[in-house]
Design an enzyme around this catalytic site. Structure first.
Site, PDB file in Angstrom:
ATOM      1  N   GLU A  30     -27.918  -5.139  41.546  1.00 36.89           N
ATOM      2  CA  GLU A  30     -26.866  -4.489  42.325  1.00 36.89           C
ATOM      3  C   GLU A  30     -26.673  -5.153  43.683  1.00 36.89           C
ATOM      4  O   GLU A  30     -27.595  -5.720  44.238  1.00 36.89           O
ATOM      5  CB  GLU A  30     -27.218  -3.020  42.543  1.00 36.89           C
ATOM      6  CG  GLU A  30     -28.616  -2.840  43.103  1.00 36.89           C
ATOM      7  CD  GLU A  30     -28.919  -1.429  43.585  1.00 36.89           C
ATOM      8  OE1 GLU A  30     -27.993  -0.668  43.871  1.00 36.89           O
ATOM      9  OE2 GLU A  30     -30.098  -1.100  43.676  1.00 36.89           O
ATOM     10  N   ASP A  60     -28.743   9.020  45.218  1.00 39.11           N
ATOM     11  CA  ASP A  60     -29.124   7.617  45.121  1.00 39.11           C
ATOM     12  C   ASP A  60     -29.737   7.201  46.466  1.00 39.11           C
ATOM     13  O   ASP A  60     -29.677   7.940  47.451  1.00 39.11           O
ATOM     14  CB  ASP A  60     -27.918   6.749  44.729  1.00 39.11           C
ATOM     15  CG  ASP A  60     -28.363   5.441  44.099  1.00 39.11           C
ATOM     16  OD1 ASP A  60     -29.536   5.047  44.283  1.00 39.11           O
ATOM     17  OD2 ASP A  60     -27.551   4.783  43.416  1.00 39.11           O
TER      18      ASP A  60
HETATM   19  C1  BGC Z   1     -32.289  -0.473  46.125  1.00 41.32           C
HETATM   20  C2  BGC Z   1     -33.649  -0.231  46.523  1.00 41.32           C
HETATM   21  C3  BGC Z   1     -34.003  -1.394  47.395  1.00 41.32           C
HETATM   22  C4  BGC Z   1     -33.085  -1.462  48.592  1.00 41.32           C
HETATM   23  C5  BGC Z   1     -33.318  -2.671  49.426  1.00 41.32           C
HETATM   24  C6  BGC Z   1     -31.434  -0.377  47.354  1.00 41.32           C
HETATM   25  O1  BGC Z   1     -30.106  -0.399  47.073  1.00 41.32           O
HETATM   26  O2  BGC Z   1     -31.998   0.426  45.132  1.00 41.32           O
HETATM   27  O3  BGC Z   1     -34.441  -0.048  45.411  1.00 41.32           O
HETATM   28  O4  BGC Z   1     -35.317  -1.295  47.786  1.00 41.32           O
HETATM   29  O5  BGC Z   1     -31.749  -1.400  48.228  1.00 41.32           O
HETATM   30  O6  BGC Z   1     -32.381  -2.791  50.464  1.00 41.32           O
HETATM   31  C1  BGC Z   2     -29.621   2.188  42.674  1.00 37.58           C
HETATM   32  C2  BGC Z   2     -30.188   3.130  41.638  1.00 37.58           C
HETATM   33  C3  BGC Z   2     -31.683   3.161  41.724  1.00 37.58           C
HETATM   34  C4  BGC Z   2     -32.114   3.491  43.136  1.00 37.58           C
HETATM   35  C5  BGC Z   2     -33.608   3.536  43.318  1.00 37.58           C
HETATM   36  C6  BGC Z   2     -30.196   2.431  44.034  1.00 37.58           C
HETATM   37  O1  BGC Z   2     -29.817   1.444  44.917  1.00 37.58           O
HETATM   38  O2  BGC Z   2     -28.219   2.329  42.715  1.00 37.58           O
HETATM   39  O3  BGC Z   2     -29.760   2.744  40.370  1.00 37.58           O
HETATM   40  O4  BGC Z   2     -32.179   4.078  40.813  1.00 37.58           O
HETATM   41  O5  BGC Z   2     -31.587   2.536  44.013  1.00 37.58           O
HETATM   42  O6  BGC Z   2     -34.170   2.282  43.334  1.00 37.58           O
END
Ligand code: BGC
Ligand code: BGC
Length: 605
Positions: free
Chosen positions: A489, A289
């Site tokens: 998230e 991840d």
């Molecule tokens: C997300 C990314 C995002 C980043 C920003 C990550 O947890 O999955 O896609 O760009 O956080 O801080």
């Molecule tokens: C998330 C994933 C996602 C990745 C890429 C992470 O923060 O947990 O679900 O695929 O970012 O954006």
């Protein structure tokens, strides 16, 4: 006869697939032989577009194997054509490397190709869970794959098969529900739809099943938290969806940020290697991840060692060259570890073989660039129709006092109210153009619920919208659309899932006036609705339906019967959470699987 048929089918599939598999192995071996250690490590490195966009030459310099667009990485032109051009220009760089191995591009197309403007945004997985219908889930995934392929991108970080046990978790909507059976059945359908009959078909993309595993089981529903469970529970709740997805041909899996009994999944050799690659014979590759390995240890070298030796094949790196744990740091660190023999060459070759196998199976070596002919279909009426159908099937009718629904299309006056009634962004939720989603016109195309109602009623019907339902009188019918504002998230965890004060006041005020209140709830999970349930005549859980709001009106006005069933037990109050089907004490407001119905107008004719 049946046996004979089965034997025949087996014989033919074996005779086709075995030589093909052998052929792929041969190609992989031939490539491996020509590759230097640097090139192999390059294959194992995935870089966020945001980190590399100002140093695109690094993709050549390091022979990078993969690029992703994370939730926050942005490109200038977000139309389908803009994305296709961006994709093509990056892919071109792979031709300038010594081996000319095409890069694989990953993106979170988790409810449609949701970073691209003008695509169909489908309901989030929780809503698909309510449909309980693998056929519609497969169709949704097929359309998503087609819209992705129009932009060239061939790999989605989906489906999320989280079995969600605590609705406080801000990613509840990304999973199909609380029951492992839903994740099995619908996760498999999604993999099939995305990958198609053959991965190399022009409309197929590679699925990435996530997040392995226990992501929905953390204590208190804390994002990236700790899942406390014995092995038998892990195998019973969280593993089944992966077993089925692997059997359905999934060739990539993403380990989860969460820990299992205090140990981070990203470094867990038992679950990653022994179980997935050993016991389950998973032939695909594991991608970390976003910054996932960084959480293993403050000592980055140790984090790299632990994760690669645990079985990770590709690492998602996210920060620009020269900064903390950036891609160049990952590359030099892994090289050091190989030279010191802490990570074996055998491990490296295994990782690279798995990645190359998937690239070959995708037909990436033959079809590197986007197929512009597919662009015409993006957001097409036919694609939107699939979204609309999914929306219809996902609505769960929780209450229908005095059979108020279905509404007649010639109702004289329909009052529409509430912050979600005319808001595409709220309908779509998180992971829509912006990482966290956004209220308002976040994406072009689609229909709000207010617009959908206007499209549906007779010419004589008066439909008006206001935030607070002003103008409604005793005896009127009001469709009140309330619920959660977009989140994703890290920002969606909640200690309190009670409806907001303004949402409650709206329902209470209208009901006090004698208005028949039809509540349509837009939310990524069950909410605490007891303060308004009695004041509402009708209550519909519409989840996060996406752009095709017409599906909501289709059901409210009886063109289709409601058929959705709750994918989560619906709690009475926060104290009841976690509450899940199978609990010893089980007294929810509405049980798992609940959902009322009425005959559609057509059925009544
Ligand atoms: C997300 C990314 C995002 C980043 C920003 C990550 O947890 O999955 O896609 O760009 O956080 O801080
Ligand atoms: C998330 C994933 C996602 C990745 C890429 C992470 O923060 O947990 O679900 O695929 O970012 O954006």
């Amino acid at each position: 006869m049946k046996l004979l048929l089965t034997l025949l089918v087996c014989f033919f599939t074996l005779s086709i697939s075995q030589p093909m598999a052998k052929n792929i192995d041969k190609q992989v071996q031939a490539l491996l032989k020509k590759m230097t250690l640097d090139e192999k490590i390059g294959q194992m490195t995935q870089v966020d577009y945001e980190a590399v966009k100002n140093h695109a030459d690094d993709l050549i310099k390091y022979s990078i194997g993969s690029v992703l667009w994370g939730g926050s990485s942005e490109i200038v032109n977000i139309t389908p054509k803009g994305w296709a051009d961006c994709y093509d220009s990056l892919q071109q760089l792979s031709e300038k490397t010594h081996m000319k191995i095409p890069m694989i591009f990953g993106i979170d197309a988790v409810h449609g190709h949701n970073n691209v403007d003008g695509t169909v945004i489908f309901p989030h997985n929780i809503a698909l869970g309510a449909t309980r219908n693998p056929a519609i889930v497969e169709k949704v995934a097929m359309v998503t794959a087609q819209e992705m392929k129009a932009t060239g991108i061939q790999w989605t970080f989906a489906p999320c098969v989280a079995v969600v046990r605590n609705e406080r978790w801000g990613r509840t909507y990304e999973g199909f529900g609380e029951d492992p059976e839903l994740s099995r059945m619908l996760g498999t359908a999604s993999v099939k739809g995305l990958q198609g009959a053959n991965l190399s078909d022009k409309n197929s993309v590679l699925a990435c099943v996530k997040h392995y595993m226990g992501d929905g089981g953390t204590t208190n529903g804390v994002d990236q938290g700790n899942t406390v469970a014995d092995e038998a529970t892990m195998r019973k709740l969280f593993l089944p969806a992966y077993i089925d997805a692997i059997n359905a041909g999934a060739l990539s899996i993403m380990p989860s940020y969460n820990s299992w009994n205090g140990i981070k999944m990203h470094g867990n050799r038992y679950w990653l290697t022994d179980v997935l690659k050993g016991e389950l014979k998973f032939q695909g590759f594991l991608v970390s991840d976003w910054n996932g390995i960084d959480q293993l240890s403050p000592n980055y070298k140790y984090a790299v060692e632990q994760s690669i030796n645990a079985g990770l094949d590709m690492v998602m790196t996210t920060t620009p060259r020269g900064s903390f744990n950036s891609y160049d740091k990952f590359i030099s660190t892994l090289k050091e570890l190989v030279n010191e023999k802490v990570v074996s060459m055998k491990r490296i070759d295994d990782a690279v073989s798995r990645i190359l196998k998937a690239k070959i199976a995708l037909g990436l070596f033959e079809q590197k660039y986007s197929d512009k002919a597919l662009l015409a279909e993006v957001g097409s009426p036919a694609h939107r129709e699939v979204g609309r159908e999914a929306v219809r099937q996902s609505l769960v009718l929780l209450k229908n006092e005095k059979d108020l629904l279905p509404l007649s299309k010639s109702t004289k006056k329909v009052i529409v109210a509430g912050k979600g009634a005319d808001d595409i962004g709220m309908q779509c939720g998180g992971w829509t153009i912006a990482w966290q989603g956004k209220s308002g016109k976040v994406v072009s195309g689609g229909t709000t619920i207010f617009e959908a109602i206007k499209n549906t009623v007779s010419k004589e019907t008066k439909v008006s919208y206001s935030l607070d339902g002003s103008g409604a009188d005793s005896g009127d019918v009001a469709v009140v659309v309330i619920g959660e504002l977009p989140y994703a998230e890290m920002f969606g965890d909640r200690e309190d899932l009670t409806l907001s004060a303004d949402d409650q006041a709206l329902v209470q005020n209208l009901s006090a006036k004698g208005v028949h209140v039809i509540v349509v709830l837009l939310s990524g999970r069950p909410m605490i609705i007891t303060p308004v349930l009695e004041k509402s005549s009708v209550f519909v859980a519409a989840w996060l339906p996406g752009t095709e709001g017409q599906g909501v009106a289709d059901v409210l006005f009886g063109d289709y019967a409601p058929t959705g069933k709750l994918p989560h037990s619906w709690p009475k109050n926060m104290k009841q959470i976690p509450i899940n089907i199978g609990d010893k004490e089980y007294d929810p407001l509405f049980p798992f699987g609940f959902g009322l119905t009425y005959p559609s107008a057509r059925a009544m004719k």
